[in-house]
Write an enzyme that holds these catalytic residues in place. Structure first.
Site, PDB file in Angstrom:
ATOM      1  N   LYS A   4      44.509  37.189 -11.962  1.00  0.00           N
ATOM      2  CA  LYS A   4      45.726  37.059 -11.162  1.00  0.00           C
ATOM      3  C   LYS A   4      45.631  37.810  -9.831  1.00  0.00           C
ATOM      4  O   LYS A   4      46.242  37.422  -8.837  1.00  0.00           O
ATOM      5  CB  LYS A   4      46.926  37.548 -11.974  1.00  0.00           C
ATOM      6  CG  LYS A   4      47.309  36.601 -13.099  1.00  0.00           C
ATOM      7  CD  LYS A   4      48.439  37.162 -13.930  1.00  0.00           C
ATOM      8  CE  LYS A   4      49.017  36.147 -14.905  1.00  0.00           C
ATOM      9  NZ  LYS A   4      48.054  35.410 -15.678  1.00  0.00           N
ATOM     10  N   GLU A  88      54.534  42.850  -8.405  1.00  0.00           N
ATOM     11  CA  GLU A  88      54.979  41.862  -7.433  1.00  0.00           C
ATOM     12  C   GLU A  88      56.481  41.936  -7.230  1.00  0.00           C
ATOM     13  O   GLU A  88      57.225  42.384  -8.124  1.00  0.00           O
ATOM     14  CB  GLU A  88      54.630  40.447  -7.895  1.00  0.00           C
ATOM     15  CG  GLU A  88      53.158  40.132  -7.879  1.00  0.00           C
ATOM     16  CD  GLU A  88      52.873  38.710  -8.294  1.00  0.00           C
ATOM     17  OE1 GLU A  88      51.766  38.241  -8.006  1.00  0.00           O
ATOM     18  OE2 GLU A  88      53.754  38.063  -8.911  1.00  0.00           O
ATOM     19  N   ARG A 181      42.586  25.665 -17.067  1.00  0.00           N
ATOM     20  CA  ARG A 181      42.444  24.950 -18.339  1.00  0.00           C
ATOM     21  C   ARG A 181      43.515  23.868 -18.398  1.00  0.00           C
ATOM     22  O   ARG A 181      44.339  23.744 -17.493  1.00  0.00           O
ATOM     23  CB  ARG A 181      42.636  25.924 -19.519  1.00  0.00           C
ATOM     24  CG  ARG A 181      43.931  26.708 -19.416  1.00  0.00           C
ATOM     25  CD  ARG A 181      44.099  27.719 -20.543  1.00  0.00           C
ATOM     26  NE  ARG A 181      45.186  28.642 -20.301  1.00  0.00           N
ATOM     27  CZ  ARG A 181      46.465  28.389 -20.495  1.00  0.00           C
ATOM     28  NH1 ARG A 181      46.841  27.204 -20.921  1.00  0.00           N
ATOM     29  NH2 ARG A 181      47.385  29.296 -20.264  1.00  0.00           N
TER      30      ARG A 181
END
Length: 560
Positions: A4, A88, A181
């Site tokens: 991430k 964040e 994925r």
């Protein structure tokens, strides 16, 4: 792209907008808290290798940062073997919009539309749909373009999902992460594109070219309407979606068609384990419009019957008819925002209790073990082998585990071979004609005909009637309590599910206040904080760190 933090650096370089935040290597707790102060609360803590909502916490104030950080790190380490976190800015009215991308080794890359996955609990999706409702076409095309740019920036090959946070207040969107994925919700995209994405994966893996161009994908999307997926979980929404486990005593699913798809990992008789994610199945529907798809979703959910662990099916039924959701006014905080509507108590009609009473009497009459202690009813009236009469005491247990149970007395008197008189508290039904077969009871009342699925699990009853599930408990008579040696667990905090004790936050003799953390438990790799329901004094810590506990066993005992 699986990291991430690293993926955000790549996206910024590629011109894809990202949420302000700290993605650095310094993981000192004080440093992370300083970064949160610079970003400005509220902030979101996320495990860099996370997924499925694990290792994520919202921090709204500085005084709760350290506790939330500790909890997020613990959960991340347990789930992914890595506790590195990023911090964040938390957008207060976000939507979760993601784009399914596919790329091959020949430089081709397409976006197969977007999915709105905003309705979530514990940062994990419940409903996913495509196309995203109430989204301007120019914004939609822009998000597709940014997703393709993200994949091309790393020479991506195969299936991937680029996830964005969309700010409802400003109309701007930001890159969140890329899942490298095929995701749980990929059937939604399959239904709105007409493509088999697993087949696409195999084509790309053997070096072939993508089956469709971007223009051809968009042409397919334009004529295929809308699709919605509902995740069927073993969990209790009324107890903050705490996972449940146990044997699937009964399972009846909607009839699959070209526009109703069910992907399931379980059949009746299987065990839902406490060691894995509690998803039982995925229900995916498609219709010519969002409105038609929602109607089909509701009908399919009403056809679902699962007895054993508590599931989220009743909650999903309420959710898909919630006015704001029907209007497409969604955000990730939807459930919290509409909780009064979604968790509103609905009283049970007396006919439901009547059907439960009939089922119990039929079961007792047919049972060969007439001396069984499982016959939790008041004794027979009269003697002989003629028609039977019983009085049952049923309890409606509060689904949230709070408050008192609601008792209901049901008297059932068989007056002929297939005819019964029933009394539910003060409501009387006479000459009700009944037939029963394969756990289904069909009764003809003077005003209606009812078909009911009746499931009994020891002292628990699970009733399915008119597309809704009801759960009752037989009140054990005092004579049976004494015979069975049932222990009173009042003044105790009990485990809501099979679990492992991770931390004990209090000690014996300590005075605690309502909502104070008592114990942290883990089930299905999710941590849950058990809080005190009252002000009181801790008498005994029954289970300590590392102990494994069954559902319903006492964790903490309080002084009287």
């Amino acid at each position: 792209m699986g990291s991430k933090s690293r993926s955000k650096d790549i996206m910024i370089a590629a011109g894809v907008p990202c949420i302000p935040g700290y993605h650095g290597e310094n993981q000192d707790s004080t440093h992370l808290k300083d970064q949160a102060e610079k970003i400005g609360y509220p902030v979101l803590l996320k495990a860099v290798k996370g997924g499925g909502g694990k290792g994520m916490r919202i921090v709204r104030r500085a005084d709760e940062f350290m506790d939330q950080l500790s909890s997020a790190k613990s959960e991340a380490l347990n789930s992914f073997g890595d506790e590195i976190m990023l911090v964040e800015k938390y957008i207060t009215k976000p939507r979760h919009i993601e784009v399914q991308v596919f790329a091959d080794k020949h430089g081709n890359c397409v976006a197969l539309g977007e999915r709105d996955c905003s309705v979530q609990r514990r940062h994990q999706k419940i409903l996913e749909e495509s196309p995203a409702p109430d989204l301007d076409m120019a914004v939609r095309k822009d998000i597709w373009g940014k997703a393709r740019a993200a994949a091309l920036a790393v020479n991506y090959e195969g299936a991937g999902t680029v996830e964005f946070i969309f700010d409802n207040d400003t109309g701007k969107f930001f890159f969140m992460e890329m899942n490298t994925r095929l995701q749980v919700e990929h059937p939604v995209t399959e239904l709105v594109t007409g493509q088999d994405l697993v087949r696409w994966q195999l084509i790309v893996a053997e070096g072939g070219k993508l089956p469709l161009t971007q223009d051809e994908v968009e042409a397919e999307i334009a004529v295929r309407g809308a699709a919605i997926e509902a995740r069927i979980y073993a969990e209790n929404p009324d107890m903050n979606f705490v996972p449940d486990s146990g044997k699937l005593l009964h399972m009846r699913i909607p009839t699959p068609t070209e526009t109703v798809r069910i992907d399931s990992g379980f059949i009746s008789g299987d065990e839902v384990s406490s060691h894995y994610d509690p998803m039982i199945a995925k229900l995916i529907v498609q219709g010519p419009s969002r409105e038609a798809a929602l109607r089909k979703l509701r009908a399919s959910l009403e056809a679902y019957e699962i007895a054993g662990p508590v599931t989220n099916i009743e909650f999903l039924k309420r959710l898909c008819v919630s006015p704001a959701f029907v209007a497409g006014d969604v955000e990730t905080g939807y459930i919290e925002k509409h909780k009064e509507e979604l968790f509103k108590f609905e009283s049970t009609k007396p006919e439901v209790f009547a059907q439960a009473g009939i089922g119990l009497l039929i079961e007792e009459t047919m049972s060969s073990n007439v001396d069984s202690i499982s016959h939790i009813s008041d004794p027979l009236i009269g003697f002989g082998v003629g028609y039977q009469q019983r009085v049952f005491h049923l309890l409606e247990l509060p689904l949230d585990g709070k408050g008192d149970s609601i008792p209901t007395t049901v008297g059932v008197n068989q007056t002929a071979q297939n005819t019964y008189d029933i009394k539910v508290n003060d409501v009387q039904y006479t000459s009700v004609n009944v037939s029963s077969a394969d756990q289904t009871i069909t009764s003809f009342y003077p005003h209606t005909r009812l078909s009911t699925t009746f499931i009994r699990d020891e002292d628990r009853l699970i009733i399915f009637q008119q597309g809704k599930q009801y759960r009752f408990q037989l009140e054990v008579p005092k004579w049976a309590e004494n015979a069975l040696g049932i222990k009173d667990v009042k003044n105790s905090v009990v485990a809501p599910m099979p679990c492992k004790v991770i931390r004990v936050e209090i000690s014996e003799g300590e005075t605690v206040t309502k909502d104070q953390p008592l114990v942290v438990i883990e089930s299905m790799k999710m941590e849950t904080v058990i809080r005190s329901p009252v002000d009181g004094v801790v008498k005994k810590v029954v289970h300590n760190k590392g102990d494994m506990c069954k559902a319903g066993t006492a964790l903490i005992e309080f002084e009287d």
